[in-house]
Design an enzyme around this catalytic site. Structure first.
Site, short mmCIF file in Angstrom:
data_model
loop_
_atom_site.label_atom_id
_atom_site.label_comp_id
_atom_site.label_asym_id
_atom_site.label_seq_id
_atom_site.Cartn_x
_atom_site.Cartn_y
_atom_site.Cartn_z
N ASP A 1 0.84 -1.19 0.00
CA ASP A 1 0.00 0.00 0.00
C ASP A 1 0.88 1.25 0.00
OD1 ASP A 1 -2.40 1.45 0.15
OD2 ASP A 1 -2.35 1.50 2.35
N HIS A 2 0.57 2.18 -0.85
CA HIS A 2 1.26 3.47 -0.90
C HIS A 2 2.78 3.35 -1.05
CE1 HIS A 2 -2.06 6.24 -0.40
NE2 HIS A 2 -2.57 5.41 0.48
N HIS B 1 -8.07 9.90 4.21
CA HIS B 1 -7.31 8.94 5.01
C HIS B 1 -7.52 9.23 6.49
CE1 HIS B 1 -4.46 8.20 1.43
NE2 HIS B 1 -5.11 7.09 1.67
N GLU C 1 -2.56 5.68 -8.69
CA GLU C 1 -3.52 6.62 -8.11
C GLU C 1 -3.56 7.91 -8.92
OE1 GLU C 1 -4.86 8.37 -3.74
OE2 GLU C 1 -2.85 7.56 -3.98
N ASN D 1 -9.94 0.03 0.79
CA ASN D 1 -8.85 0.05 1.77
C ASN D 1 -9.36 0.46 3.14
OD1 ASN D 1 -7.30 -0.46 -0.49
ND2 ASN D 1 -5.79 1.13 -0.05
#
Length: 284
Positions: free
Chosen positions: A82-83, A178, A134, A227
């Site tokens: 992730d990320h 987030h 993204e 997510n």
């Protein structure tokens, strides 16, 4: 069941008519709790970890844990980075055995994001690993990173971005945030515009704090991966806090961690059912 790549998992989910919760882990206990939830529901899902949390375990340890545990479960699972902020993050995850990665170039200008994401895609596809990119910045707090940017994904850029990067999934910004410190303001009409022009499945970041009924409506607009991190982390920390409150002299670490594992698993299990509009048979 052995680990599968994200494209395979998405195909399984689409044939089953469900969305995939992608739960962020930090350690072995959270990893097993997440996989416990998938197995209890009999539904596929994603275990994922961000580089900011990898510093606790290393890529190899988490990959080994998921790979070994997957042999004791029957549901298919993908292990996702992730990320990933750098190509080195991506490289380490792929070589450790991750079956999917996210390359996060959302803060970059459009052309730079394309070039950056394309590099990750070229490397990962050679190794048979799926790539999530993204387009559109998301505000809020993700681990140690705080972003005030909130640039919704431009539908006019979506088709070109996906075609030129070759990404397998696209994370979009539609009012999601987030963490739990910001309030999400989901725009389903905007998601519909994106879905109409996007040639690949879509991903929602910041699923914690969003009404599951709203998330379930996204399925008809190509949304396949949701997510979720903060809800599970809060359950883990709260369980340990409660154990300490109940007995300040508690020294049974295994018992406390098993309690935390169970708490995380229950949140993950219920959330997976809720976002898919499924009845909680365990509670019936």
């Amino acid at each position: 069941m052995a680990l599968v790549d994200m494209n395979t998992l998405v195909g399984i989910a689409q044939r089953s008519g469900v969305m995939l919760p992608a739960y962020n882990t930090t350690n072995m206990e959270m990893t097993l709790a997440i996989m416990d939830a998938f197995e209890a529901n009999g539904l596929p899902g994603v275990v994922q970890i961000a580089p900011t949390n990898v510093k606790l375990t290393g890529y190899e340890l988490i990959a080994d844990c998921v790979r070994a545990a997957s042999e004791s479960y029957t549901v298919p699972v993908a292990l996702h980075l992730d990320h990933g902020k750098t190509l080195e993050d991506v490289r380490q995850a792929v070589l450790a055995g991750f079956t999917s990665v996210m390359i996060d170039g959302a803060a970059l200008p459009f052309e730079e994001n394309i070039a950056f994401s394309r590099q990750a895609v070229e490397f990962c596809h050679v190794h048979g690993v799926s790539v999530e990119a993204e387009l559109g910045a998301i505000a809020g707090k993700e681990d140690d990173h705080v972003s005030e940017a909130n640039s919704r994904t431009n539908p006019d850029e979506v088709a070109e971005f996906v075609e030129r990067t070759g990404c397998d999934l696209l994370a979009v910004s539609i009012g999601n945030v987030h963490g739990l410190e910001e309030r999400p303001n989901i725009d389903l009409a905007h998601l519909e515009k994106i879905a109409k022009v996007c040639p690949c499945p879509l991903v929602l970041h910041g699923g914690s704090g969003i009404d599951p009924q709203i998330i379930s409506q996204m399925a008809k607009h190509k949304m396949v991966k949701i997510n979720i991190a903060s809800d599970l982390r809060r359950a883990f920390i709260s369980a340990i806090h409660d154990a300490q409150e109940e007995n300040p002299n508690e020294a049974n670490l295994a018992g406390v961690l098993l309690r935390a594992r169970a708490a995380v698993s229950e949140v993950a299990r219920k959330t997976q059912l809720a976002i898919n509009g499924l009845e909680d048979k365990a509670a019936a």
